[in-house]
Design an enzyme around this catalytic site. Sequence first.
Site, PDB file in Angstrom:
ATOM      1  N   ASP A 228       0.808  -1.225   0.000  1.00  0.00           N
ATOM      2  CA  ASP A 228       0.000   0.000   0.000  1.00  0.00           C
ATOM      3  C   ASP A 228       0.841   1.275   0.000  1.00  0.00           C
ATOM      4  O   ASP A 228       0.438   2.312   0.529  1.00  0.00           O
ATOM      5  CB  ASP A 228      -0.953   0.022   1.207  1.00  0.00           C
ATOM      6  CG  ASP A 228      -2.043  -1.036   1.100  1.00  0.00           C
ATOM      7  OD1 ASP A 228      -2.286  -1.516  -0.018  1.00  0.00           O
ATOM      8  OD2 ASP A 228      -2.625  -1.379   2.144  1.00  0.00           O
ATOM      9  N   ALA A 229       2.028   1.202  -0.598  1.00  0.00           N
ATOM     10  CA  ALA A 229       2.922   2.366  -0.614  1.00  0.00           C
ATOM     11  C   ALA A 229       3.364   2.728  -2.019  1.00  0.00           C
ATOM     12  O   ALA A 229       4.341   3.447  -2.195  1.00  0.00           O
ATOM     13  CB  ALA A 229       4.141   2.103   0.273  1.00  0.00           C
TER      14      ALA A 229
END
Length: 284
Positions: A228-229
């Site tokens: 999620d980055a």
Amino acid sequence: MNKLTILIHCSDQSGIIASVTNFIATNKGNIVYIDQYVDREQNIFFMRLESEFESTTFKTEAFKHTFKQDLADRFKMKWRIYSTETKPKMALFVSKYDHCLYDILGRYNSGELEVDIPFIISNHSTLKPIADSFNIPFYHIPVTKETKAQAEDQQLELCKKHGINFIVLARYMQIVSSKIISQYPNKVINIHHSFLPAFVGAKPYHSAYKRGVKIIGATSHYVTEALDAGPIIEQDVARVSHTHAIADLIAKGRDLEKIVLANAIKLHIKRKVMVFNNKTVIFS
């Protein structure tokens, strides 16, 4: 009519725009869109250009070769040239949540999304009736800790067989490994909730409700090995208050997820996203 979209980034230097536009004119092209941006901190120039060529003798591959020889090598450009005549092929990965899938297929069926969807993959069979109702092939590939590597091999085999250009995780509740990411760098799009503060776990809306959050949101991004980055494509938020129940937060959140994911897909399809150092440049 031959229509091309050209994406460029390189070190900022004098004469890039003039050289590119003159090159288009020399090749009897008409520029219908051009936008550029300079990252002053890193001294990087970005440009997106759309052009049309009416000549019956125009050949895209020959144009690419000459562009590389005359411009790209000279300015040390990183570049891509896409023909708008060919629709990209998008694979959909889903699990059990259906709101994003319904929204994407509805937009696809109405002609809003200019893509081909050769198939839908899921680790559950729950959403097969939806795929069937839109006449899109559905592949149930279960995923467990023990079978994950084999499952991803099957997924990649299907993607290769159908010439998939990019993948959309429409609430696919599995972590995608480097095996797939390496084959589709900056071509796997994910959607998830995003809050201030961030809430992890199976019931983020319940946690947000307990903390009395005032804003909920959704983020769509490219998938990288850092969970999620990845580079962010699109985001949106909605205000909530103490009067909203958990069910209200969930409903508002799902609406945001649908809209944000659809907008991210559109930006990707239209080649309006450029990624550099885990950040995105989004052209209008």
